[in-house]
Write a protein that holds these residues in place. Sequence first.
Motif, PDB file in Angstrom:
ATOM      1  N   GLY A 143     -48.363  30.706 -42.184  1.00 29.07           N
ATOM      2  CA  GLY A 143     -48.201  30.246 -43.553  1.00 29.07           C
ATOM      3  C   GLY A 143     -48.861  31.195 -44.516  1.00 29.07           C
ATOM      4  O   GLY A 143     -49.870  31.830 -44.186  1.00 29.07           O
ATOM      5  N   ALA A 144     -48.304  31.319 -45.729  1.00 28.45           N
ATOM      6  CA  ALA A 144     -48.859  32.238 -46.727  1.00 28.45           C
ATOM      7  C   ALA A 144     -48.568  31.701 -48.116  1.00 28.45           C
ATOM      8  O   ALA A 144     -47.483  31.188 -48.385  1.00 28.45           O
ATOM      9  N   ARG A 145     -49.559  31.826 -49.002  1.00 30.52           N
ATOM     10  CA  ARG A 145     -49.369  31.400 -50.387  1.00 30.52           C
ATOM     11  C   ARG A 145     -48.472  32.371 -51.144  1.00 30.52           C
ATOM     12  O   ARG A 145     -47.668  31.967 -51.966  1.00 30.52           O
ATOM     13  N   GLU A 146     -48.632  33.651 -50.877  1.00 26.12           N
ATOM     14  CA  GLU A 146     -47.914  34.670 -51.634  1.00 26.12           C
ATOM     15  C   GLU A 146     -46.682  35.131 -50.871  1.00 26.12           C
ATOM     16  O   GLU A 146     -46.751  35.468 -49.690  1.00 26.12           O
ATOM     17  N   GLU A 147     -45.558  35.175 -51.554  1.00 28.09           N
ATOM     18  CA  GLU A 147     -44.326  35.629 -50.916  1.00 28.09           C
ATOM     19  C   GLU A 147     -44.436  37.080 -50.473  1.00 28.09           C
ATOM     20  O   GLU A 147     -43.820  37.498 -49.495  1.00 28.09           O
ATOM     21  N   ASP A 152     -41.360  42.839 -44.514  1.00 27.68           N
ATOM     22  CA  ASP A 152     -40.313  42.968 -43.501  1.00 27.68           C
ATOM     23  C   ASP A 152     -40.883  42.988 -42.094  1.00 27.68           C
ATOM     24  O   ASP A 152     -40.303  42.407 -41.171  1.00 27.68           O
ATOM     25  N   ALA A 153     -42.026  43.665 -41.909  1.00 28.50           N
ATOM     26  CA  ALA A 153     -42.598  43.778 -40.558  1.00 28.50           C
ATOM     27  C   ALA A 153     -43.024  42.411 -40.039  1.00 28.50           C
ATOM     28  O   ALA A 153     -42.786  42.075 -38.867  1.00 28.50           O
ATOM     29  N   VAL A 154     -43.652  41.600 -40.908  1.00 24.69           N
ATOM     30  CA  VAL A 154     -44.071  40.259 -40.485  1.00 24.69           C
ATOM     31  C   VAL A 154     -42.855  39.396 -40.220  1.00 24.69           C
ATOM     32  O   VAL A 154     -42.787  38.668 -39.223  1.00 24.69           O
ATOM     33  N   THR A 155     -41.864  39.466 -41.102  1.00 20.74           N
ATOM     34  CA  THR A 155     -40.640  38.696 -40.910  1.00 20.74           C
ATOM     35  C   THR A 155     -39.954  39.073 -39.603  1.00 20.74           C
ATOM     36  O   THR A 155     -39.515  38.204 -38.834  1.00 20.74           O
ATOM     37  N   VAL A 170     -42.848  28.333 -39.715  1.00 15.24           N
ATOM     38  CA  VAL A 170     -43.278  28.933 -40.972  1.00 15.24           C
ATOM     39  C   VAL A 170     -43.605  27.808 -41.939  1.00 15.24           C
ATOM     40  O   VAL A 170     -42.791  26.908 -42.164  1.00 15.24           O
ATOM     41  N   VAL A 171     -44.801  27.855 -42.504  1.00 15.77           N
ATOM     42  CA  VAL A 171     -45.268  26.818 -43.421  1.00 15.77           C
ATOM     43  C   VAL A 171     -44.935  27.233 -44.858  1.00 15.77           C
ATOM     44  O   VAL A 171     -45.183  28.373 -45.257  1.00 15.77           O
ATOM     45  N   ASP A 172     -44.394  26.256 -45.624  1.00 15.04           N
ATOM     46  CA  ASP A 172     -44.003  26.531 -47.015  1.00 15.04           C
ATOM     47  C   ASP A 172     -43.122  27.767 -47.088  1.00 15.04           C
ATOM     48  O   ASP A 172     -43.345  28.677 -47.893  1.00 15.04           O
ATOM     49  N   GLY A 173     -42.110  27.805 -46.254  1.00 12.34           N
ATOM     50  CA  GLY A 173     -41.265  28.995 -46.176  1.00 12.34           C
ATOM     51  C   GLY A 173     -39.958  28.896 -46.927  1.00 12.34           C
ATOM     52  O   GLY A 173     -39.051  29.688 -46.687  1.00 12.34           O
ATOM     53  N   ASP A 174     -39.820  27.912 -47.845  1.00  8.21           N
ATOM     54  CA  ASP A 174     -38.567  27.782 -48.577  1.00  8.21           C
ATOM     55  C   ASP A 174     -38.203  29.053 -49.318  1.00  8.21           C
ATOM     56  O   ASP A 174     -37.025  29.394 -49.463  1.00  8.21           O
ATOM     57  N   ARG A 175     -39.223  29.785 -49.818  1.00  9.95           N
ATOM     58  CA  ARG A 175     -38.954  30.992 -50.592  1.00  9.95           C
ATOM     59  C   ARG A 175     -38.328  32.085 -49.736  1.00  9.95           C
ATOM     60  O   ARG A 175     -37.673  32.989 -50.249  1.00  9.95           O
TER      61      ARG A 175
END
Length: 254
Positions: A143-147, A152-155, A170-175
Amino acid sequence: MSDHDEAVAALKRLGLSSYEAQVFIALQRLDTATVREVDRTTEVPRSQIYGAAEDLAERGLVDIQQSNPIQYRAVDLDEARTRLRERLDREEDRAFDYLESARRERADESEAQEDIWTVQGTETIDDRVVTLIGDADERVVFGAREEGTFDDAVTDALTAAGERGVAVTVVDGDRVRERFGDDVSFRATTDAPNDERSGRVLVVDADTVLISVTGGDGLPAVDHEAAIWSAHTGFATVLVGLLDVWFDQYLEDA
């Protein structure tokens, strides 16, 4: 550098001293020779030729004829090659046996230690996150606060983990939902305490964790990030357990 100098340098790398190398080369040219004859063909001081020749004999590279005067003869080159290779092998075994012993001692000492590491800088933390995700066997929660921390590497690392059968959440991953396929699930936070300095959290399996904070020094939050992480330690296991309680309390399926 002359061919002679290169040969001396090569023999030194094989374990001979400079004087031993020069005497050995001289004896190859002379076949059988006295100290005086060797002295005429080398720049080695005569007083040092005796010791060098004796040392070469101890290495099995020179034969000594007990005549008057004493004569020295270099062994056949194939035999010399074998002797030097055997000596190198023995030295290598001795060195690596010691290194293995040192490694075991370190492992024994570290059994009572908890390795907790710190990393700073978003790019450095990205690299650590990718590595830890790559080591996952059973599950990953990220999970991450900042988009911006979903680079790309993490994704790609999260996607690859899901494709190989790891349960990825993925937490709060709607973005960033559109970046992932069906191998990744999503959860949203509900009524969770708001902390503007919280950065990201990563849980891998049951004993690996990374937590970061952002902001400070007047820089944009995503540009100034520090994290702690620990893997395969009692500390990590306890912290993962606490995070799992937090997840159960504040996360719901998205």
